[in-house]
Design an enzyme around this catalytic site. Structure first.
Site, short mmCIF file in Angstrom:
data_model
loop_
_atom_site.label_atom_id
_atom_site.label_comp_id
_atom_site.label_asym_id
_atom_site.label_seq_id
_atom_site.Cartn_x
_atom_site.Cartn_y
_atom_site.Cartn_z
N SER A 49 -9.59 -0.50 -2.64
CA SER A 49 -10.42 0.58 -3.17
C SER A 49 -9.51 1.59 -3.86
CB SER A 49 -11.16 1.26 -2.02
OG SER A 49 -10.25 2.05 -1.28
N LYS A 50 -10.14 2.63 -4.39
CA LYS A 50 -9.39 3.66 -5.12
C LYS A 50 -8.22 4.22 -4.30
CE LYS A 50 -12.02 5.37 -8.89
NZ LYS A 50 -13.48 5.44 -8.66
N ARG A 51 -8.40 4.23 -2.97
CA ARG A 51 -7.34 4.74 -2.11
C ARG A 51 -6.01 4.03 -2.37
NH1 ARG A 51 -7.78 2.97 2.88
NH2 ARG A 51 -9.59 1.78 2.25
N HIS A 52 -6.10 2.78 -2.78
CA HIS A 52 -4.88 1.99 -2.98
C HIS A 52 -4.28 2.20 -4.37
CE1 HIS A 52 -7.06 -0.35 0.19
NE2 HIS A 52 -5.87 -0.23 0.75
N GLY A 53 -4.83 3.11 -5.14
CA GLY A 53 -4.32 3.32 -6.49
C GLY A 53 -5.31 2.77 -7.50
#
Ligand code: GLU
Length: 537
Positions: free
Chosen positions: A259-263
């Site tokens: 997800s966005k959390r991972h970049g």
């Protein structure tokens, strides 16, 4: 249309509610590669039935990302095809026709239950053991006459599928997960058409897949729970059920769903960060599929001829940006000058833009720490967006017009780059003209080095570079400088490093004399003079 298994028809069916993310791109790649490897047809269908979240802009972004990845579609937006239209919003009449057919067969019934009633049923069931098992089927027993009367009186209603009583388990052989079986008695009578007349996802997707003659549905395993419901709709319509292949999830390095959390998770972020699309396709293809369990560099052509569903893994895949970067480097180093230049063009245009922006004469820019350097690189993301459109066109045209000259940059940099967005920063010096932007640390470490002889070194080199009898080529220029330096008893390092800083602005740079050869003599001399005037006098 009947399904001819010898004639593979697959589709990628994104919803334009956002950009093309990595998971979607992998699904698209598998569909494309499967179609190509089977001599089949790859269809692109835009599932834009959610009016609030679907936008034309997102559709364009998805098409652009597909083109960047080189995933050409045989039928779909822009190219058309016999089973169009390819936007769900343009297919309303096909859903209406399918509903009429189901009504006529008694396989669909109107449901007048209010939201309040359904919410209350759910709340009550959730307090009990076993929880909510779906719609209780109250309106199944409304007679045809009563239903007709209530509809003509304008009572709001949805249309539900009448799941046949006593239906045995719903079974299918998933091409990835193998034999699957779902008990039918836990399937409630799902909604096909909402009270506003719009089809639900499950209904629209089955109508479309059936009408488009899709033979294989290859999609993320987040849709696995929809599949038995969709099979019930196929059965009700009397249509052949396609083969399903559900793809394992893509996880971040921490084992959680990517997800966005991972970049960056959007495909175009990777384009803007300078990744090569062939490397991207190769890397995404390997997230859940393998050629032989060991080959990591797989060209688009090999993928298009060798892809098979039986080598898709059931195991979730882990997205590792370091591996992607490694693969990207492999692809870059394999490029010949022409191919490199095709990809490098916008980045070189931006290097040119940065070069033009350098202040007159010699100026000193503060040295960037590693973090600052990284931040500067990130700030170069999609650099072309910050250049005025008309000058941007001019810069790109210059790269196209002077291809031969720009291609000569290739050997200077190709071994030193891992992504293309490094180029503007690393190559701006080639575009400074008579100006030079000096890195602060290089000034103190090289030009003002204690015990160094920078002014003498620059004077010696300037004499050589001003000598029109020496060919303007790297080797003779370098040899002549070296000979003069030796005569003056200056070690090569003390001779060439000041020249490097004066020409390239930095003690670390691509090969010096190969760079000099690419620039006009008067600019090279002007840079040396500016540095002597600014720093050494
Ligand atoms: N439109 C759906 C999605 O974007 C895909 C539907 C499907 O592949 O069946 O998730």
């Amino acid at each position: 249309m009947t399904n001819d298994p010898t004639c593979v028809r697959v589709r990628f069916a994104p919803s334009p509610t956002g950009m093309l993310h990595l998971g979607g791109a992998r699904t698209a790649i598998y569909n494309w590669a499967f179609a190509r490897s089977q001599g089949g047809t790859f269809i692109l269908r835009i599932e834009d039935t959610d009016p609030e979240r679907s936008t034309e802009e997102n559709t364009q972004i998805i098409l652009r990302a597909m083109r960047w990845l080189g995933l050409d579609w045989d039928e779909g937006p822009e190219v058309g095809g016999a089973s169009g239209p390819y936007f769900q919003t343009e297919r309303a009449s096909t859903y209406a026709a399918a509903l009429e057919e189901l009504k006529a067969k008694g396989a669909a019934y109107p449901c007048f239950c209010t939201k309040e009633r359904l919410d209350a049923c759910r709340a009550e069931a959730e307090c009990e053991q076993g929880g909510y098992a779906g719609y209780d089927g109250l309106c199944r027993s409304v007679s045809a006459d009563e239903a007709a009367a209530r509809i003509s009186a304008g009572e709001p209603h949805v249309w539900r599928l009448r799941v046949p009583e006593g239906h045995g388990p719903i079974e299918f052989d998933d091409a990835v997960y193998g034999h699957m079986s779902f008990p039918a008695d836990v399937m409630d009578d799902l909604i096909l058409v909402r009270s506003d007349g719009s089809p639900t996802y499950n209904f629209a997707v089955v109508c479309d897949d059936a009408n488009m003659g899709i033979t294989h549905v290859i999609r993320g395993d987040d849709h696995l729970s929809n599949t038995p419901r969709q099979i019930l709709i196929y059965e009700a319509l009397g249509m052949e059920v396609p083969t399903f292949a559900h793809l394992p999830m893509i996880l971040g390095p921490d084992g959680k769903k990517l997800s966005k959390r991972h970049g960056a998770t959007n495909v175009e972020d990777y384009r803007d960060r300078g990744f090569v699309s062939d490397a991207m396709v190769n890397y995404l293809a390997l997230l859940g599929w393998s050629l032989d369990g060991e080959t990591t560099v797989i060209s688009r052509d090999v993928l298009a001829s060798e892809f098979s569903l039986d080598r898709i893994s059931k195991k979730d895949a882990v997205f590792d940006e370091e591996k992607l970067a490694w693969l990207d480097g492999v692809y870059i180093r394999e490029m010949d000058a022409g191919k490199w230049l095709d990809v490098a063009a916008p980045w070189l245009a931006y290097a040119h833009h940065l070069g033009d922006a350098a202040p007159a004469g010699a100026s000193v820019a503060s040295s960037a720490s590693k973090d600052e350097q990284k931040a500067r690189l990130e700030a170069l993301i999609a650099p072309w967006e910050e250049v005025a459109p008309e000058s941007w066109q001019g810069l790109l045209a210059d790269v196209a017009d002077r291809r031969a000259w720009h291609a000569r940059i290739h050997p200077l940099i190709v071994e030193r780059q891992t992504t293309f967005n490094e180029l503007p920063d690393k190559l701006a010096y080639l575009f400074w003209g008579p100006r030079v932007v000096l890195d602060e640390k290089s000034v103190s470490k090289v030009l003002l080095k204690e015990g160094g002889r920078a002014d003498e070194a620059l004077r010696i080199c300037r004499e050589v570079l001003a000598d029109e009898s020496i060919p303007w080529e790297a080797e003779p220029l370098q040899e002549a400088c070296r000979a003069k330096g030796e005569a003056a008893e200056i070690k090569p390092k003390l001779l060439f490093q000041p020249l490097r800083v004066a020409i390239c602005g930095n003690q670390v740079s691509p090969p010096l004399f190969e760079s000099i050869e690419l620039m006009p003599r008067e600019d090279v001399l002007a840079r040396i003079d500016a540095v002597v005037a600014k720093v050494l006098s």
